[in-house]
Each structure stands twice: as structure tokens, then as C-alpha cells.
Design a protein around this motif. Structure first.
Motif, mmCIF file in Angstrom:
data_model
loop_
_atom_site.group_PDB
_atom_site.id
_atom_site.type_symbol
_atom_site.label_atom_id
_atom_site.label_comp_id
_atom_site.label_asym_id
_atom_site.label_seq_id
_atom_site.Cartn_x
_atom_site.Cartn_y
_atom_site.Cartn_z
ATOM 1 N N GLY A 1 0.970 -1.595 0.011
ATOM 2 C CA GLY A 1 0.305 0.341 -0.187
ATOM 3 C C GLY A 1 1.317 1.476 -0.333
ATOM 4 O O GLY A 1 0.267 2.341 0.416
ATOM 5 N N LYS A 2 2.170 1.427 -0.200
ATOM 6 C CA LYS A 2 2.451 2.312 0.057
ATOM 7 C C LYS A 2 3.003 2.708 -1.529
ATOM 8 O O LYS A 2 4.024 1.870 -1.340
ATOM 9 C CB LYS A 2 3.922 2.301 1.082
ATOM 10 C CG LYS A 2 4.130 2.392 2.255
ATOM 11 C CD LYS A 2 4.747 2.531 3.246
ATOM 12 C CE LYS A 2 4.038 1.591 4.605
ATOM 13 N NZ LYS A 2 5.046 1.864 5.991
ATOM 14 N N PRO A 3 3.534 3.943 -1.952
ATOM 15 C CA PRO A 3 3.216 3.781 -3.115
ATOM 16 C C PRO A 3 5.362 3.771 -3.821
ATOM 17 O O PRO A 3 6.014 4.398 -2.367
ATOM 18 C CB PRO A 3 3.090 5.613 -3.583
ATOM 19 C CG PRO A 3 2.252 6.065 -2.704
ATOM 20 C CD PRO A 3 2.477 5.002 -1.242
ATOM 21 N N THR A 4 6.014 3.541 -4.125
ATOM 22 C CA THR A 4 7.483 3.714 -4.643
ATOM 23 C C THR A 4 7.671 4.175 -6.103
ATOM 24 O O THR A 4 7.683 3.879 -6.635
ATOM 25 C CB THR A 4 7.546 1.533 -4.754
ATOM 26 O OG1 THR A 4 7.502 1.517 -6.332
ATOM 27 C CG2 THR A 4 7.556 1.407 -3.331
ATOM 28 N N LEU A 5 6.969 5.861 -5.845
ATOM 29 C CA LEU A 5 7.696 6.590 -6.637
ATOM 30 C C LEU A 5 9.340 6.460 -7.307
ATOM 31 O O LEU A 5 9.540 6.725 -8.637
ATOM 32 C CB LEU A 5 8.024 7.859 -5.942
ATOM 33 C CG LEU A 5 6.039 8.029 -5.937
ATOM 34 C CD1 LEU A 5 5.664 9.628 -5.725
ATOM 35 C CD2 LEU A 5 4.613 8.055 -7.092
ATOM 36 N N ASP A 6 10.420 5.732 -6.054
ATOM 37 C CA ASP A 6 11.830 6.020 -6.824
ATOM 38 C C ASP A 6 11.995 4.880 -5.880
ATOM 39 O O ASP A 6 11.279 4.176 -5.075
ATOM 40 C CB ASP A 6 12.121 7.494 -6.721
ATOM 41 C CG ASP A 6 11.968 7.734 -4.715
ATOM 42 O OD1 ASP A 6 12.350 6.792 -4.068
ATOM 43 O OD2 ASP A 6 11.932 8.452 -5.312
ATOM 44 N N LEU A 7 14.004 4.563 -6.036
ATOM 45 C CA LEU A 7 14.043 3.468 -5.557
ATOM 46 C C LEU A 7 14.441 3.543 -4.081
ATOM 47 O O LEU A 7 14.328 2.961 -3.294
ATOM 48 C CB LEU A 7 16.134 3.395 -5.791
ATOM 49 C CG LEU A 7 16.143 1.977 -5.517
ATOM 50 C CD1 LEU A 7 15.438 0.461 -6.396
ATOM 51 C CD2 LEU A 7 17.572 1.696 -6.346
ATOM 52 N N ASP A 8 14.685 5.203 -3.464
ATOM 53 C CA ASP A 8 14.749 4.927 -1.947
ATOM 54 C C ASP A 8 13.068 4.697 -0.787
ATOM 55 O O ASP A 8 13.240 4.003 -0.092
ATOM 56 C CB ASP A 8 14.930 6.605 -1.764
ATOM 57 C CG ASP A 8 16.437 6.899 -1.929
ATOM 58 O OD1 ASP A 8 17.263 6.453 -1.924
ATOM 59 O OD2 ASP A 8 16.540 8.336 -2.561
#
Length: 150
Positions: free
Chosen positions: A77-84
């Protein structure tokens, strides 16, 4: 639409040299089987910089159907907009826990998969490119040995 092996050469007829060149543009010039051609991509596919490129045949991701060339857009449920953001979301997952992963395939089809974390045989690893030194760096993010230190 898209096929395995397609390489993005330009977006709106402007050359693409890195991921930062890919924003919310629609017309792609690609190279397929010796020819350039134009293709369109839905803008919502560009919600993540996390693209699964390699998976081992016997690994948990392969076992549960998370194959290469899929954008990973969400972990539990947590967005992964970037690698961090992806690394931070995966740090919270303990050995043996189930993980819900939302992906978007290159053809635009969304998928939701459930995987079981196996830190014993498959520690979470990061492979990151450093553009300043033009080298790749690999590090273990989480394993049974490192889970208390992160």
C-alpha cells in the motif's frame, strides 16, 4: 503495443538519454527488429522509477509471478515512486511475512501479487547506478544477519 526488447530512443521526437527524460510525454520512438517506429504509452505507467529488470528463475519473485519488465508502483500500500521509497517500504518487511506488490506491466496492465519474504536464502538487495562514477553498486538492504541493524 510494447514488446520485449524494445528500446526507447526518443519521446516526442526528442532523444532519451536517462530516466529523467521520461516525464508524462506520450509519443515514443522505439527501435524494433531493425526499424524505428512510434508508439504511445499511458502517462500513469510512469508513476515509479522502480523497474524489475532481473529475477532469478528459482527466486521468490519468480515463484510468485513477479517477472521482469514490470514497474513496481506499490509495496504493501505504500507508493514506490523511486528507489529510495521502494527500499524504505521493503525494510519494514520481516522474514516470513507476506508482501502485497502492485505492478504495471509494459503493456499497461496492472497486477497485484502476494509474495512471502524469504530473507534466509534471498536477502533484499539493491543495485544502484552512480552516474558520477559510471559504476553500479550492490548492497544488502536486509537479511537475517542485518535485520536488527537497519
Amino acid at each position: 503495443m510494447w514488446e520485449q526488447g524494445d528500446m526507447v530512443l526518443a519521446i516526442n521526437r526528442k532523444p532519451v538519454t536517462c530516466f529523467n527524460d521520461v516525464e508524462t510525454k506520450l509519443v515514443f520512438t522505439i527501435f524494433r527488429q531493425g526499424h524505428e517506429m512510434e508508439n504511445q504509452l499511458l502517462t500513469w505507467m510512469l508513476l515509479s522509477e522502480v523497474l524489475l529488470m532481473v529475477s532469478r528463475f528459482v527466486s521468490p519473485v519468480h515463484k510468485y509471478g513477479l517477472y521482469c519488465q514490470q514497474w513496481i508502483v506499490e509495496v504493501n500500500g505504500k507508493p514506490t515512486l523511486d528507489l529510495d521509497a521502494f527500499v524504505n517500504a521493503t525494510k519494514e518487511i520481516e522474514h516470513g511475512e507476506f508482501v502485497r506488490v502492485r505492478t504495471v506491466q509494459l503493456n499497461g496492465k496492472p497486477r497485484v501479487l502476494t509474495l512471502k519474504q524469504d530473507l534466509h536464502y534471498w536477502p533484499t538487495r539493491e543495485l544502484r547506478f552512480d552516474p558520477e562514477t559510471a559504476t553500479w553498486h550492490r548492497r544488502i538492504i536486509k537479511s537475517l544477519e542485518t535485520r536488527d541493524s537497519l
